[in-house]
Structure formats: C-alpha cells, structure tokens
Design a protein around this motif. Sequence first.
Motif, PDB file in Angstrom:
ATOM      1  N   LEU A 330       0.825  -1.209   0.000  1.00  0.00           N
ATOM      2  CA  LEU A 330       0.000   0.000   0.000  1.00  0.00           C
ATOM      3  C   LEU A 330       0.860   1.261   0.000  1.00  0.00           C
ATOM      4  O   LEU A 330       0.428   2.304  -0.502  1.00  0.00           O
ATOM      5  CB  LEU A 330      -0.951  -0.022   1.192  1.00  0.00           C
ATOM      6  CG  LEU A 330      -1.994  -1.150   1.149  1.00  0.00           C
ATOM      7  CD1 LEU A 330      -2.892  -1.114   2.379  1.00  0.00           C
ATOM      8  CD2 LEU A 330      -2.837  -1.078  -0.120  1.00  0.00           C
ATOM      9  N   ASP A 379      -7.964  -5.248  -0.518  1.00  0.00           N
ATOM     10  CA  ASP A 379      -7.665  -3.828  -0.298  1.00  0.00           C
ATOM     11  C   ASP A 379      -7.526  -3.079  -1.622  1.00  0.00           C
ATOM     12  O   ASP A 379      -8.056  -1.971  -1.786  1.00  0.00           O
ATOM     13  CB  ASP A 379      -6.369  -3.679   0.493  1.00  0.00           C
ATOM     14  CG  ASP A 379      -6.505  -4.040   1.964  1.00  0.00           C
ATOM     15  OD1 ASP A 379      -7.640  -3.976   2.485  1.00  0.00           O
ATOM     16  OD2 ASP A 379      -5.492  -4.392   2.580  1.00  0.00           O
ATOM     17  N   ARG A 382     -10.730  -2.188  -3.192  1.00  0.00           N
ATOM     18  CA  ARG A 382     -11.399  -1.055  -2.553  1.00  0.00           C
ATOM     19  C   ARG A 382     -10.787   0.291  -2.953  1.00  0.00           C
ATOM     20  O   ARG A 382     -11.422   1.337  -2.804  1.00  0.00           O
ATOM     21  CB  ARG A 382     -11.333  -1.203  -1.034  1.00  0.00           C
ATOM     22  CG  ARG A 382     -12.049  -2.436  -0.487  1.00  0.00           C
ATOM     23  CD  ARG A 382     -12.011  -2.475   1.038  1.00  0.00           C
ATOM     24  NE  ARG A 382     -12.593  -3.708   1.546  1.00  0.00           N
ATOM     25  CZ  ARG A 382     -11.891  -4.743   1.990  1.00  0.00           C
ATOM     26  NH1 ARG A 382     -10.554  -4.683   2.009  1.00  0.00           N
ATOM     27  NH2 ARG A 382     -12.497  -5.827   2.432  1.00  0.00           N
ATOM     28  N   LEU A 383      -9.546   0.258  -3.432  1.00  0.00           N
ATOM     29  CA  LEU A 383      -8.832   1.503  -3.749  1.00  0.00           C
ATOM     30  C   LEU A 383      -8.838   1.815  -5.245  1.00  0.00           C
ATOM     31  O   LEU A 383      -8.035   2.621  -5.709  1.00  0.00           O
ATOM     32  CB  LEU A 383      -7.386   1.400  -3.259  1.00  0.00           C
ATOM     33  CG  LEU A 383      -7.183   1.223  -1.762  1.00  0.00           C
ATOM     34  CD1 LEU A 383      -5.687   1.128  -1.433  1.00  0.00           C
ATOM     35  CD2 LEU A 383      -7.829   2.364  -0.982  1.00  0.00           C
ATOM     36  N   VAL A 386      -8.239   5.316  -6.938  1.00  0.00           N
ATOM     37  CA  VAL A 386      -6.958   6.022  -6.940  1.00  0.00           C
ATOM     38  C   VAL A 386      -6.243   5.881  -8.280  1.00  0.00           C
ATOM     39  O   VAL A 386      -5.334   6.658  -8.593  1.00  0.00           O
ATOM     40  CB  VAL A 386      -6.060   5.503  -5.793  1.00  0.00           C
ATOM     41  CG1 VAL A 386      -5.411   4.181  -6.167  1.00  0.00           C
ATOM     42  CG2 VAL A 386      -4.987   6.533  -5.435  1.00  0.00           C
ATOM     43  N   LEU A 610      -6.982  11.464  -2.102  1.00  0.00           N
ATOM     44  CA  LEU A 610      -6.890  10.482  -1.021  1.00  0.00           C
ATOM     45  C   LEU A 610      -5.647  10.708  -0.171  1.00  0.00           C
ATOM     46  O   LEU A 610      -4.557  10.961  -0.689  1.00  0.00           O
ATOM     47  CB  LEU A 610      -6.873   9.067  -1.589  1.00  0.00           C
ATOM     48  CG  LEU A 610      -8.093   8.654  -2.413  1.00  0.00           C
ATOM     49  CD1 LEU A 610      -7.970   7.202  -2.854  1.00  0.00           C
ATOM     50  CD2 LEU A 610      -9.384   8.865  -1.623  1.00  0.00           C
ATOM     51  N   PHE A 612      -3.153   8.868   2.313  1.00  0.00           N
ATOM     52  CA  PHE A 612      -2.657   7.583   2.815  1.00  0.00           C
ATOM     53  C   PHE A 612      -1.885   7.846   4.109  1.00  0.00           C
ATOM     54  O   PHE A 612      -0.968   8.682   4.127  1.00  0.00           O
ATOM     55  CB  PHE A 612      -1.727   6.926   1.800  1.00  0.00           C
ATOM     56  CG  PHE A 612      -2.412   6.354   0.598  1.00  0.00           C
ATOM     57  CD1 PHE A 612      -2.525   4.973   0.442  1.00  0.00           C
ATOM     58  CD2 PHE A 612      -2.937   7.179  -0.390  1.00  0.00           C
ATOM     59  CE1 PHE A 612      -3.145   4.428  -0.680  1.00  0.00           C
ATOM     60  CE2 PHE A 612      -3.555   6.645  -1.516  1.00  0.00           C
ATOM     61  CZ  PHE A 612      -3.662   5.272  -1.660  1.00  0.00           C
ATOM     62  N   LEU A 632     -11.405   4.222   3.129  1.00  0.00           N
ATOM     63  CA  LEU A 632     -11.787   3.296   2.070  1.00  0.00           C
ATOM     64  C   LEU A 632     -11.499   1.844   2.437  1.00  0.00           C
ATOM     65  O   LEU A 632     -12.163   0.934   1.937  1.00  0.00           O
ATOM     66  CB  LEU A 632     -11.063   3.639   0.769  1.00  0.00           C
ATOM     67  CG  LEU A 632     -11.727   4.648  -0.160  1.00  0.00           C
ATOM     68  CD1 LEU A 632     -11.848   6.018   0.491  1.00  0.00           C
ATOM     69  CD2 LEU A 632     -10.969   4.766  -1.478  1.00  0.00           C
ATOM     70  N   LEU A 633     -10.521   1.604   3.290  1.00  0.00           N
ATOM     71  CA  LEU A 633     -10.144   0.229   3.623  1.00  0.00           C
ATOM     72  C   LEU A 633     -11.107  -0.418   4.606  1.00  0.00           C
ATOM     73  O   LEU A 633     -11.312  -1.635   4.568  1.00  0.00           O
ATOM     74  CB  LEU A 633      -8.721   0.194   4.179  1.00  0.00           C
ATOM     75  CG  LEU A 633      -7.617   0.619   3.207  1.00  0.00           C
ATOM     76  CD1 LEU A 633      -6.258   0.564   3.896  1.00  0.00           C
ATOM     77  CD2 LEU A 633      -7.609  -0.261   1.957  1.00  0.00           C
ATOM     78  N   VAL A 651      -6.681   4.787   4.392  1.00  0.00           N
ATOM     79  CA  VAL A 651      -6.746   5.571   3.154  1.00  0.00           C
ATOM     80  C   VAL A 651      -8.011   6.408   3.241  1.00  0.00           C
ATOM     81  O   VAL A 651      -9.125   5.874   3.182  1.00  0.00           O
ATOM     82  CB  VAL A 651      -6.754   4.671   1.905  1.00  0.00           C
ATOM     83  CG1 VAL A 651      -6.773   5.529   0.644  1.00  0.00           C
ATOM     84  CG2 VAL A 651      -5.544   3.747   1.907  1.00  0.00           C
TER      85      VAL A 651
END
Length: 654
Positions: A330, A379, A382-383, A386, A610, A612, A632-633, A651
């Motif tokens: 990540l 994960d 879900r991202l 980005v 976003l 992080f 988001l996670l 995130v």
Amino acid sequence: MPHLNDTTRGRLLFGGDYNPEQWPEETWHEDIRLMKDAGVNSVTLGVFSWSKLEPEPGAREFGWLDTLMDLMHASGIGVVLATPTASPPPWLGRLHPETLPRDADGHVEHWGGRQHFSHSSAVYRRHAAEITEALAARYGGHPALTMWHINNEYCTFDHGDEAAARFRVWLRRRYGTLDALNTAWGTAFWSQGYDTWDGVIPPRRAHYLRNPTQVLDFRRFTSDMLLECYAAERDIVRRHTPDIPVTSNFMPLWIGQDAWRWAEEEDVVSVDLYPDPRDPLGAQRGALVQDLTRSQARGPWMLMEQAAGPVNWRGVNHPKPRGLNRLWSLQAVARGADAVCYFQWRQSRQGAEKFHSGMVSHAGEQGRTFQEVKRIGADLHRLAEVTGTHLAADVAILHDWHAWWAGDQEARPSQRVDLEDVLHAWHRALWEAHLTTDFAHPEHDLSGYRMVVVPQLYLLTDAAIENLLGFVRAGGTLVCGFLTGVADEDDRIRPGGMDARLRELFGIRVLHEWWPLDADESAECDGFRGTLWSEEIEAADDVTETVPYQGGELDGLPALLRRDRAWYLSTLPEPDALRALLARIAADAGVRPVLDGLPAAVEAVRRGELLFVLNHGREPVTVPVPGRHHDLLTGTTVTDEVRLDRYGVAVLRP
C-alpha cells in the motif's frame, strides 16, 4: 502512445510472474481458482520460457502457451506477455559461442544461469528478434493480452571482441575523430594516445588504474547497447500491437542503466523492489525507489516485482513479519503505483529460486503468506478510484547516472563515498521530515518546485549548471551536498575544483582541499557533527550565513554556507542534524508536510484526493487527521484522528 491506464482501466493491477511451465497442467486450474480467490487480475507469462518455446533452433512449441492464454482470458485475468530473451536456451550458446558475454578478465559467462547474452552480438539480436516476432504474430490479437514485457532486468556487461567493435562505432559517433577522443579521454596522461580506432578497446583488466573517461564512456555505451536490444524487441511488438503498452522492469536504483533515458522509451515504467524486512530503514529505501520510479514515469507506474516473503539471495533471508507485505504494497500505491505485482505466483520447488517466496508459498493456500495476499487483493479492489491519480511535490532531489558513473571509479579521494548511500541519507532526512519528494534530472525543468536538493552530483554539464543557476534566480531554494560540480561531462576536473559559477552561487571564494574522513573520524561543527567528508573552504565576504567547523585543521572554516537562497554543505551531517536542517530550509521555502504532528514512524502521502496514512512501527499509534474522513479500507468514518495498529494503513477520502 499507449499508457498504463490503457491496461488498468480503472482498477489497480494485482498479480505477478506466473511460471506454469514448471508445473503439471492440473496445477494450472488450481492456480486459476486461487488467483480468483485472491483477486488477481494480471499475470506475467513467458519471462524465462525461451527453451520451452523454442527447444531447438527454429522449432516453435506454442501449444502450452495457447492453453494458458485462453485459460486466463476465460477467467478474466489479463496477461502481461514477456519476450523470453533474458535467458537464451543452451543451444544458442553452444552453437553460437559469440553470443556469450565476457567479463573484464576475458572469461566467458556460460549458460546455466540467466542473462548470459552479449548485448552486442548480432546473432543474439537476430534470434531474439525472431522469437519476439513469432510471439507478437501469434498473440498480438489475443484478447487476454494487456501489456508487453520486454526481456527482464537488463543488467549484462560485455567486454568481448564484438562488444569492442560496437564500442568503437559508438565512440566514432560520439566524437567523430580520434583527436576529439584523445582530448576527451585525456590520453596525454600515461602515453595513452590512440593512432587508430582499431586500438581502442573496452576497459579490460589493466596492470594498474584504467583511464576513467574510457570507463565512463563504456558505462554509457553499455546502457545504450542494452537500450538498443530493448528498442528492437519493443518495435517488433508495437508493429503488431500499436495500442498495447510496452515495459521492461528496472532493478531498483541500479547503476548500469541511464534510467532517465530508458524511461523515455517505455510506455509503462516498472521496477522490482526488494527492501530487507530486517532493515529499520526498509520503508524509506522503498519510498526512495518509488519516488524515483514515479518521477521517471511522470505519473503512475508499475511495481513489477516484490517478495511476498523472504528472498533467496541475501546472506540470511528473513521472512516478512505479519502485516509488512500489506504495508509496503500500500505504500507503493500511495506513492503512485497503479500495479502491485510479485515474483512470483507459486513458489518453485526446483531451481535456483526455490527458496524465494511466492504469493502461494510451499505452505499452500492455508499458509500465512497466501492469506495475507488475499487481504491485499481485497484492499486494492477497494482503492480502485486512486488509479491514474498523481502526487504533487514541492521538493525535487536531483540524480544523474552519468554523475554516478564518473564518481564511482578507482583512484578517488575516498572509496568510502558511495553516491547511493549519500542519496539515501538525503532522501531519508526529507522522508523523516514528512516531506514528499520527486526526483529530477539536473537538466529537467525545475520551475514547478520550491526547493531542489542535490545530495551529490560530482559531474555536471554546463547545461545542468545553468539550469541550477536559473532555478535560484527565479526564486527557488537550492541545497547542495559536497563534491558537487567538480567535473565536466568528460570527467575533467573543473578549474578551482568546483565550477566557478557554482562557487559564486554559494559564496565560495576558494575551495582549497578536500578532506575525506575515515570510518572512525567525524568533523565537529557548531551544532552538529559531520561524517564521511569535509572540505577546506574559504567563504566570500558577502555570504549570508555560515556554520563553522570546530577544532582540527579546519577550525573556523565553513562546514555549511549560504548565499541568499543557495546552500552548500561541505560535509554530511548526522541523520538527525540533516533532517532538522532540511526541514528548516524547507519551511523557509514554504514547503510543509501533508499532516502536522505525525508520530515518527508514520508516513502520510496525499495522492489525488486520497490521504494515505501508514504506520511503519510495531506499536499501535493514534494519528491526528483534522476533519471528517471516510476510510476506504474499513468503510468507516473517522473524525479528527485515526488509530492504526502495527503496520496499519488508512486511506482517507475527505
């Protein structure tokens, strides 16, 4: 020109090298079941398959690959199809020994490993083109194909006779005449003047020190020859599939390729990244490579290889503690990666890398490694939003391979000075100050940055020097480390030991001597301790600020000096001091961290909208994040602060 976005199509790629030829066909179906379970949407096929595809000269055995391509398409998994030219089959070296590289001692590097090819061999290039042509013709229209992967980790040096002949051709193009070459190489020294091109050879083993500009040009030549090999195969696949992007994977911060030039020839910039899980600075070392790769790509990039667990080539190969694989994956996404991939999918049972981890380890699907891989796949799903977004940085670190090549030679003031170590020290200082950085070539446009730092560029062209001067004249803040601007592009020392324009910029009247430091030495300065290096400098009368050495031969002379917005450090401060200094200079230049009040072990990076937040520590932490955010996670809302477990990640979308 196609781009990574043409392959990702609004999703983060997840997968890795897949070597099904090592396994019986019944295993392939089991692999696809596990890939779908883990969320894998991309695999790389064929990287080391030349002898399988062409078991004897001219033969073609594509049936197994046809089956795999069809299986992947039916399963919704895209294929990054590799040309297999990094590892020629034994028959090529046996029948054509001229395709085998020779080292500087004249020893042949035989088959039995990999990368056993001469980049200059016409026979190797012809056979590489033929197998690439066959692959492109057969699979160019296959619906599973999403990207081409040319060769693998180009890293071959060759000092043989065919390389020598091509080196002479390269030199004639660069210099035109022998007189120009003799001037550039300084051959008046040690009676090295050449009277014929046939006398020019690669820098093979010599009785004593070799000509440094000859060595520098040979590094340039080697990078160019490998690039020619890449471009030849790239052009073949582009002719068949002009809309499919092409890449070749860099090794992280490898000295052998001018990666700035290479990146311009790639549709997708990709890298292999293997920080040591026991290295307390592993996350920073990863961040440096990620920042450099993103900068080469000028946007999103591809993490082509990483390890799901231990590697097999260190003295002691430690596994990744629980959660570290996810954290570092990540982190790559945070710093611009649109693809997170591994070497390899299933851990090999035989061969030289049977102890190198895979996404499916020897423990199988019940093993911790695969269970963590499944979590990472979820994960990344879900991202997806980005994908394609960019990072903004106010700070650029300058790096140039030609300066590295020139400085990394014999007969230097100190063999302890290693540019890679110096680069890491400066990047670490900025990373620990929570400042996001780009990298740039010294001749790039720097106008978009508030602050530019030069850890060390021993060699600077006139164009690069003028670029730095222009950056400062336009209001930018420049910070340079020691041993910068010493030599021109021919590794010729500039008058005064540093270019006069730079001495004027920094307020240096005279650079009297370089004073390198032994491992057990340090240079005491007012407020900090210097390491590795020091310099006997006389400051001009109009400098804005100085910090003197204290004691020893350099007592009272400037360890650090500044003239307006240009800073020069004649030593390498210890880590805490360098971090504090660069943070202070950055603040004065208007550069701020993404978040204030971050714990030391926490990294915060904003990519697009976003945020992080990554905890590189082994203890839980609470991080201030003012306002309301959606994680988001986890799918939860956080207000003003977020709690992260060990190696935890959030995130956040505002």
